[in-house]
Structure formats: C-alpha cells, structure tokens
Design an enzyme around this catalytic site. Structure first.
Site, PDB file in Angstrom:
ATOM      1  N   THR A 132       0.821  -1.211   0.000  1.00 44.71           N
ATOM      2  CA  THR A 132       0.000   0.000   0.000  1.00 44.71           C
ATOM      3  C   THR A 132       0.858   1.266   0.000  1.00 44.71           C
ATOM      4  O   THR A 132       2.006   1.237   0.464  1.00 44.71           O
ATOM      5  CB  THR A 132      -0.894  -0.003   1.259  1.00 44.71           C
ATOM      6  OG1 THR A 132      -1.537   1.254   1.388  1.00 44.71           O
ATOM      7  CG2 THR A 132      -0.072  -0.245   2.535  1.00 44.71           C
ATOM      8  N   ASP A 133       0.256   2.367  -0.446  1.00 43.95           N
ATOM      9  CA  ASP A 133       0.971   3.653  -0.382  1.00 43.95           C
ATOM     10  C   ASP A 133       1.069   4.169   1.055  1.00 43.95           C
ATOM     11  O   ASP A 133       1.844   5.076   1.345  1.00 43.95           O
ATOM     12  CB  ASP A 133       0.297   4.704  -1.284  1.00 43.95           C
ATOM     13  CG  ASP A 133      -1.149   5.005  -0.913  1.00 43.95           C
ATOM     14  OD1 ASP A 133      -1.687   4.376   0.022  1.00 43.95           O
ATOM     15  OD2 ASP A 133      -1.753   5.886  -1.568  1.00 43.95           O
ATOM     16  N   GLU A 134       0.269   3.574   1.977  1.00 45.97           N
ATOM     17  CA  GLU A 134       0.249   4.092   3.351  1.00 45.97           C
ATOM     18  C   GLU A 134       1.583   3.896   4.064  1.00 45.97           C
ATOM     19  O   GLU A 134       1.835   4.542   5.081  1.00 45.97           O
ATOM     20  CB  GLU A 134      -0.892   3.447   4.159  1.00 45.97           C
ATOM     21  CG  GLU A 134      -2.242   3.748   3.563  1.00 45.97           C
ATOM     22  CD  GLU A 134      -3.415   3.607   4.534  1.00 45.97           C
ATOM     23  OE1 GLU A 134      -3.183   3.440   5.742  1.00 45.97           O
ATOM     24  OE2 GLU A 134      -4.556   3.675   4.053  1.00 45.97           O
ATOM     25  N   TYR A 157      -1.929  -0.472  11.051  1.00 47.54           N
ATOM     26  CA  TYR A 157      -2.075  -1.131   9.735  1.00 47.54           C
ATOM     27  C   TYR A 157      -0.872  -0.831   8.851  1.00 47.54           C
ATOM     28  O   TYR A 157      -0.214  -1.750   8.339  1.00 47.54           O
ATOM     29  CB  TYR A 157      -3.367  -0.675   9.033  1.00 47.54           C
ATOM     30  CG  TYR A 157      -3.375  -0.994   7.547  1.00 47.54           C
ATOM     31  CD1 TYR A 157      -3.444  -2.308   7.086  1.00 47.54           C
ATOM     32  CD2 TYR A 157      -3.273   0.028   6.586  1.00 47.54           C
ATOM     33  CE1 TYR A 157      -3.422  -2.604   5.724  1.00 47.54           C
ATOM     34  CE2 TYR A 157      -3.256  -0.258   5.228  1.00 47.54           C
ATOM     35  CZ  TYR A 157      -3.328  -1.575   4.799  1.00 47.54           C
ATOM     36  OH  TYR A 157      -3.301  -1.859   3.453  1.00 47.54           O
ATOM     37  N   LYS A 161       2.108  -3.272   7.356  1.00 51.41           N
ATOM     38  CA  LYS A 161       2.394  -3.450   5.923  1.00 51.41           C
ATOM     39  C   LYS A 161       3.856  -3.069   5.635  1.00 51.41           C
ATOM     40  O   LYS A 161       4.529  -3.728   4.843  1.00 51.41           O
ATOM     41  CB  LYS A 161       1.445  -2.598   5.061  1.00 51.41           C
ATOM     42  CG  LYS A 161      -0.001  -3.059   5.045  1.00 51.41           C
ATOM     43  CD  LYS A 161      -0.217  -4.449   4.442  1.00 51.41           C
ATOM     44  CE  LYS A 161       0.009  -4.510   2.946  1.00 51.41           C
ATOM     45  NZ  LYS A 161      -0.396  -5.846   2.385  1.00 51.41           N
TER      46      LYS A 161
HETATM   47  P1  NAD Z   1      -9.702  -7.277   2.123  1.00 46.14           P
HETATM   48  O1  NAD Z   1      -9.719  -7.011   3.590  1.00 46.14           O
HETATM   49  O2  NAD Z   1     -10.916  -7.003   1.323  1.00 46.14           O
HETATM   50  O3  NAD Z   1      -9.308  -8.808   1.863  1.00 46.14           O
HETATM   51  C1  NAD Z   1      -8.310  -9.463   2.589  1.00 46.14           C
HETATM   52  C2  NAD Z   1      -8.448 -10.961   2.337  1.00 46.14           C
HETATM   53  O4  NAD Z   1      -7.402 -11.630   3.054  1.00 46.14           O
HETATM   54  C3  NAD Z   1      -9.762 -11.545   2.831  1.00 46.14           C
HETATM   55  O5  NAD Z   1     -10.331 -12.389   1.858  1.00 46.14           O
HETATM   56  C4  NAD Z   1      -9.375 -12.339   4.081  1.00 46.14           C
HETATM   57  O6  NAD Z   1     -10.215 -13.460   4.335  1.00 46.14           O
HETATM   58  C5  NAD Z   1      -7.949 -12.758   3.735  1.00 46.14           C
HETATM   59  N1  NAD Z   1      -7.132 -13.012   4.930  1.00 46.14           N
HETATM   60  C6  NAD Z   1      -7.030 -12.209   6.027  1.00 46.14           C
HETATM   61  N2  NAD Z   1      -6.237 -12.796   6.932  1.00 46.14           N
HETATM   62  C7  NAD Z   1      -5.815 -13.970   6.405  1.00 46.14           C
HETATM   63  C8  NAD Z   1      -4.958 -15.005   6.855  1.00 46.14           C
HETATM   64  N3  NAD Z   1      -4.386 -14.956   8.066  1.00 46.14           N
HETATM   65  N4  NAD Z   1      -4.726 -16.056   6.034  1.00 46.14           N
HETATM   66  C9  NAD Z   1      -5.301 -16.127   4.816  1.00 46.14           C
HETATM   67  N5  NAD Z   1      -6.137 -15.189   4.339  1.00 46.14           N
HETATM   68  C10 NAD Z   1      -6.381 -14.120   5.124  1.00 46.14           C
HETATM   69  O7  NAD Z   1      -8.439  -6.475   1.580  1.00 46.14           O
HETATM   70  P2  NAD Z   1      -8.258  -5.680   0.200  1.00 46.14           P
HETATM   71  O8  NAD Z   1      -8.761  -4.308   0.373  1.00 46.14           O
HETATM   72  O9  NAD Z   1      -8.727  -6.516  -0.906  1.00 46.14           O
HETATM   73  O10 NAD Z   1      -6.653  -5.595   0.160  1.00 46.14           O
HETATM   74  C11 NAD Z   1      -5.896  -6.673  -0.399  1.00 46.14           C
HETATM   75  C12 NAD Z   1      -4.423  -6.330  -0.285  1.00 46.14           C
HETATM   76  O11 NAD Z   1      -4.148  -5.128  -0.993  1.00 46.14           O
HETATM   77  C13 NAD Z   1      -3.957  -6.086   1.145  1.00 46.14           C
HETATM   78  O12 NAD Z   1      -2.666  -6.621   1.279  1.00 46.14           O
HETATM   79  C14 NAD Z   1      -3.925  -4.574   1.278  1.00 46.14           C
HETATM   80  O13 NAD Z   1      -2.963  -4.173   2.214  1.00 46.14           O
HETATM   81  C15 NAD Z   1      -3.534  -4.166  -0.137  1.00 46.14           C
HETATM   82  N6  NAD Z   1      -4.016  -2.837  -0.585  1.00 46.14           N
HETATM   83  C16 NAD Z   1      -5.341  -2.500  -0.448  1.00 46.14           C
HETATM   84  C17 NAD Z   1      -5.782  -1.265  -0.945  1.00 46.14           C
HETATM   85  C18 NAD Z   1      -7.241  -0.848  -0.856  1.00 46.14           C
HETATM   86  O14 NAD Z   1      -7.565   0.290  -1.221  1.00 46.14           O
HETATM   87  N7  NAD Z   1      -8.156  -1.705  -0.416  1.00 46.14           N
HETATM   88  C19 NAD Z   1      -4.875  -0.405  -1.559  1.00 46.14           C
HETATM   89  C20 NAD Z   1      -3.533  -0.779  -1.650  1.00 46.14           C
HETATM   90  C21 NAD Z   1      -3.119  -2.014  -1.182  1.00 46.14           C
HETATM   91  O1  DAU Z   2      -4.161   4.021   0.489  1.00 45.99           O
HETATM   92  C1  DAU Z   2      -4.389   2.643   0.405  1.00 45.99           C
HETATM   93  C2  DAU Z   2      -5.221   2.183   1.575  1.00 45.99           C
HETATM   94  O2  DAU Z   2      -6.540   2.662   1.355  1.00 45.99           O
HETATM   95  C3  DAU Z   2      -5.221   0.667   1.763  1.00 45.99           C
HETATM   96  O3  DAU Z   2      -3.930   0.242   2.066  1.00 45.99           O
HETATM   97  C4  DAU Z   2      -6.188   0.267   2.880  1.00 45.99           C
HETATM   98  O4  DAU Z   2      -6.261  -1.135   2.964  1.00 45.99           O
HETATM   99  C5  DAU Z   2      -7.559   0.808   2.545  1.00 45.99           C
HETATM  100  O5  DAU Z   2      -8.472   0.501   3.577  1.00 45.99           O
HETATM  101  C6  DAU Z   2      -7.495   2.316   2.325  1.00 45.99           C
HETATM  102  O6  DAU Z   2      -7.205   3.012   3.569  1.00 45.99           O
HETATM  103  P1  DAU Z   2      -7.948   4.375   3.992  1.00 45.99           P
HETATM  104  O7  DAU Z   2      -7.848   4.506   5.440  1.00 45.99           O
HETATM  105  O8  DAU Z   2      -7.500   5.500   3.148  1.00 45.99           O
HETATM  106  O9  DAU Z   2      -9.457   3.988   3.505  1.00 45.99           O
HETATM  107  P2  DAU Z   2     -10.891   4.207   4.215  1.00 45.99           P
HETATM  108  O10 DAU Z   2     -11.908   3.850   3.194  1.00 45.99           O
HETATM  109  O11 DAU Z   2     -10.963   3.556   5.546  1.00 45.99           O
HETATM  110  O12 DAU Z   2     -10.928   5.786   4.432  1.00 45.99           O
HETATM  111  C7  DAU Z   2     -10.789   6.696   3.331  1.00 45.99           C
HETATM  112  C8  DAU Z   2     -10.803   8.095   3.900  1.00 45.99           C
HETATM  113  O13 DAU Z   2     -12.128   8.375   4.407  1.00 45.99           O
HETATM  114  C9  DAU Z   2      -9.874   8.304   5.081  1.00 45.99           C
HETATM  115  O14 DAU Z   2      -9.358   9.629   5.032  1.00 45.99           O
HETATM  116  C10 DAU Z   2     -10.772   8.154   6.317  1.00 45.99           C
HETATM  117  C11 DAU Z   2     -12.101   8.670   5.804  1.00 45.99           C
HETATM  118  N1  DAU Z   2     -13.326   8.034   6.399  1.00 45.99           N
HETATM  119  C12 DAU Z   2     -13.398   6.672   6.434  1.00 45.99           C
HETATM  120  C13 DAU Z   2     -14.521   6.034   6.947  1.00 45.99           C
HETATM  121  C14 DAU Z   2     -14.605   4.530   7.018  1.00 45.99           C
HETATM  122  C15 DAU Z   2     -14.374   8.820   6.831  1.00 45.99           C
HETATM  123  O15 DAU Z   2     -14.332  10.085   6.754  1.00 45.99           O
HETATM  124  N2  DAU Z   2     -15.495   8.205   7.329  1.00 45.99           N
HETATM  125  C16 DAU Z   2     -15.593   6.845   7.432  1.00 45.99           C
HETATM  126  O16 DAU Z   2     -16.637   6.341   7.937  1.00 45.99           O
END
Ligand code: NAD
Ligand code: DAU
Length: 351
Positions: A132-134, A157, A161
């Site tokens: 992730t970019d975080e 988190y 990562k």
């Molecule tokens: P998600 O939470 O939707 O899915 C995570 C999956 O991992 C689930 O299916 C869960 O059952 C599985 N999992 C969790 N713990 C596990 C374990 N111990 N063993 C096996 N499986 C397990 O997550 P996502 O949003 O799809 O993110 C996927 C990946 O991409 C993550 O590594 C996250 O850090 C990265 N990522 C997410 C975003 C985003 O915006 N969502 C952006 C950048 C990177």
């Molecule tokens: O940047 C990549 C990341 O983006 C991934 O690595 C993470 O897995 C993914 O969850 C996401 O993280 P964020 O914290 O940016 O996403 P989230 O949707 O939780 O929140 C987006 C923005 O909105 C953040 O600034 C917090 C804000 N927010 C979030 C929720 C859930 C609110 O204002 N209200 C809310 O209820």
C-alpha cells in the site's frame, strides 16, 4: 507456459478481481486461491468463475507454517501473488496485534515456506507482494510518493504493511529470492467491503442513514478503480525485474468531503431523489486517531517502463460502482448482517 500460482486473499475485495483476471486471461495457468475467509473474505465474490477448470479454492491461514509447508509440497507453486492481509485502518487502531500476526508474521511465514520449497531454483519462482501507499506516511499540501520515498507509517495497519515489505526485501537481498513489490493507492469498485468509505457511504445513503465524515473531511486520498489495479498487478507480475518496486495510482486526488458530495449527487440521480437530499445525511464525526492528511502516488515508473495507464475516469467509475451496489442488494445485505452490525455499532458510537 503452464504455471501454478497461489494467490493469497483471493476472496477479498482486490484479491477477487485479481483471481478473476488471472483465471479468465490465462486458462493455461492453475490459480489457487488461498484464503482464511475472515469477515472480509467472501466466496460469493467469485461465483462467476468458481467452476472453471483452472481455479481451485483452499481455505487456510498464512500464520500457520505447517499448513503452508504441506500446501507448497502438494501444489508445487511456481509463484505467489500475496494479497492476504488485515486491511482496515480503523480496525488496526482497536486491534493492532491481529495486524501484526497476519500482515507481518503471515507474510514472513509465506516467504520462509517459499524459501525452503524453492531452494536452488529462485530464478524459476516469483514472490509478488501487494502493498500500500500508506507505508510512505502522509503528505502535506504538495508532493507525491515515489518509489524512493522514505517509509514513515503512522497507523498499526501501515506499520504492519511496512514490516511485511521490509521482510520481502530482506528475503530478496539475503537469499536471492525473486521478489517484487507494488504499493497502490486507495481502490474502489465492486465487492468493496462496506466498512471502507465509499461502500459505507453508498450503503448509508441508500438506507437514509447518517454518512460519517471524519474530522472536517479535508483528508485527501488518490482513488483507483480496482480493475485497473488488477491489470497493473498482471503487468508487473509478468514484466518486472526481480527485486523491483512499482507504485500504482490513479493521479486522482479527492478531498473526502468533495468525494462524498459527488457520491450524494450520483445517488440522488440514481434513486430518483431531489438534488441535495442525500447531502443532508453528511455528519461530521470525531477524527480517526493519527489520520494521515494526504496520499498521492506518482506512478510514472510503471507508466514509462511497463506501459500501464489507468483506464477509467473517476466520475464514470464511481457511477459504475454505485450501479453495482444498487444491483447487488443481496451481496450487500449478506455482508452487512451479523458480525458487521456489531462492528458498526462499536466503531461509530464513539465517533
Ligand atoms: P480485504 O480485507 O478485502 O481482503 C483481505 C483478504 O485476506 C480476505 O479475503 C481475508 O479473508 C484474507 N485473509 C485475512 N487474513 C488472512 C490469513 N491470516 N490467512 C489467509 N487469508 C487471510 O483487503 P483488500 O482491500 O482486498 O486488500 C488486499 C491487499 O491489498 C492487502 O494486502 C492490502 O494491504 C492491499 N491494498 C489495499 C488497498 C485498498 O484500497 N483496499 C490499496 C492498496 C493495497
Ligand atoms: O491508500 C491505500 C489504503 O486505502 C489501503 O492500504 C487500505 O487497505 C484501505 O483501507 C485504504 O485506507 P484508507 O484509510 O485510506 O481507507 P478508508 O476507506 O478507511 O478511508 C478513506 C478516507 O475516508 C480516510 O481519510 C478516512 C475517511 N473516512 C473513512 C470512513 C470509514 C471517513 O471520513 N469516514 C468513514 O466512515
């Protein structure tokens, strides 16, 4: 070329799009979806491909080293694409150790299993870690994250990562394993679990519930359509050099409050409400602890070296996403029942 690829976290949001893309695009590959099926894992995300001959689901936990050893011995994977993780920042604030276990220990276990199983043949196997970019921390009003930006994570988190990224690089540098990492910005699209901002807001607007905006809504995120992320993973998996890192992002920055207002406008149109109706649901709540102000990804390296560019304009993608949620009520009501209800009450009662 035939290949067996283990994709971890394939039942989650991004993982399901990656699994679908690989199963459909590469019928000659065998795709093994390894997932623990936590609250975030949902096999309904993959209904359309579950009977394809080149797809297999295995339920398992990446923190279980014995399970991984047996799986690798049996399946003899050529590569791993690792997405399994605990992914929600707010949950990491209430339960940090779960994030250390899955994201750090789980990743180290996977790397170590691969190290043992692939010994002497590292040039024939690839370990692709999806990050992730975080990990780069927070930006001020200007600037962008590049591949050279120093790591500076702030939430449990992002710290977990960052830890996993360091382990991946350590296994490349120490053992010579072929490891690749990508760091992506915020994804949006179908099958996004409704604890995250966009699907949570869609669900609440639909049900006339308050839309919680943290702080003043001034935080900025850089949004990318999930299928563009899956396509970037495909390109990087096939073309990157061992040890390489790529940033993935949409050049698409939105202040949370402006994004929510756009979403309200789209929802008014789709639900046949008078313009301005849904905006009245916006409710400012207590800010997230350690809330990163701004993320913005510079994906020039990926665009120049591997020719990837995002395909969708955000407004179009957001409308497509709203349509998907309105057409998939059953999916939404299934994932928002039970345990999710309890999480929601707990998370928002203190905000
Ligand atoms: P998600 O939470 O939707 O899915 C995570 C999956 O991992 C689930 O299916 C869960 O059952 C599985 N999992 C969790 N713990 C596990 C374990 N111990 N063993 C096996 N499986 C397990 O997550 P996502 O949003 O799809 O993110 C996927 C990946 O991409 C993550 O590594 C996250 O850090 C990265 N990522 C997410 C975003 C985003 O915006 N969502 C952006 C950048 C990177
Ligand atoms: O940047 C990549 C990341 O983006 C991934 O690595 C993470 O897995 C993914 O969850 C996401 O993280 P964020 O914290 O940016 O996403 P989230 O949707 O939780 O929140 C987006 C923005 O909105 C953040 O600034 C917090 C804000 N927010 C979030 C929720 C859930 C609110 O204002 N209200 C809310 O209820």
């Amino acid at each position: 070329m035939n290949k067996t690829i283990i994709i971890t976290g394939g039942a989650g949001f991004i993982g399901s799009h990656v699994v679908r893309r690989f199963v459909n695009t590469y019928p000659e590959y065998t795709i093994i979806n390894l997932d623990k099926l936590t609250y975030a894992g949902n096999l309904a995300n993959l209904k359309d491909i579950e009977n394809k001959p080149n797809y297999k689901f295995v339920k398992g936990d990446i923190t279980d080293a014995i399970f991984l050893k047996n799986l690798f011995s049996e399946e003899k994977p050529d590569a791993v694409i690792h997405l399994a993780a605990e992914s929600h920042v707010d949950r990491s604030i209430t339960n940090p150790i779960e994030f250390v276990m899955t994201n750090v220990v789980g990743t180290a276990n996977l790397l170590n299993t691969a190290r043992e199983q692939w010994k002497g043949e590292y040039d024939k196997h690839r370990f692709y870690h999806v990050s992730t970019d975080e990990v780069y921390g927070a930006l001020g009003e200007s600037g962008m994250f590049t591949e050279d930006t120093k790591y500076d994570p702030h939430s449990p988190y992002s710290a977990s990562k960052a830890g996993s990224d360091h382990f991946v690089r350590a296994y490349h540098d120490t053992y010579g394993m072929d490891c690749v990492i990508s760091n992506c910005s915020n994804n949006y699209g179908a099958n996004h679990f409704p604890e995250k901002l966009i699907p949570l807001a869609i669900n609440n607007i639909k049900n006339n519930k308050p839309v919680p905006v943290y702080g003043k809504g001034e935080n900025v995120r850089d949004w990318l359509w999930v299928e563009d992320h899956a396509r970037a993973i495909d390109v990087i998996f096939h073309k990157a050099k061992a040890g390489d890192t790529y940033n993935i992002g949409g050049h698409n920055e939105w202040k949370n409050i402006n994004l929510i207002k756009l979403l309200c406008k789209i929802m008014d149109k789709k639900l046949g409400r008078e313009e301005g109706t849904s905006e009245k649901l916006i409710t400012y709540v207590t800010d997230r602890a350690g809330h990163d102000l701004r993320y913005a990804i510079d994906s020039t390296k990926l665009q120049k070296e591997l020719g990837w560019v995002p395909s969708l304009q955000f407004e179009e993608g957001l409308e497509k996403t709203v349509d998907w949620y309105l057409q998939n009520e059953e999916w939404l009501s299934e994932v928002t029942s039970g345990a999710y209800q309890k999480y929601y009450e707990q998370q928002y009662k203190t905000k």
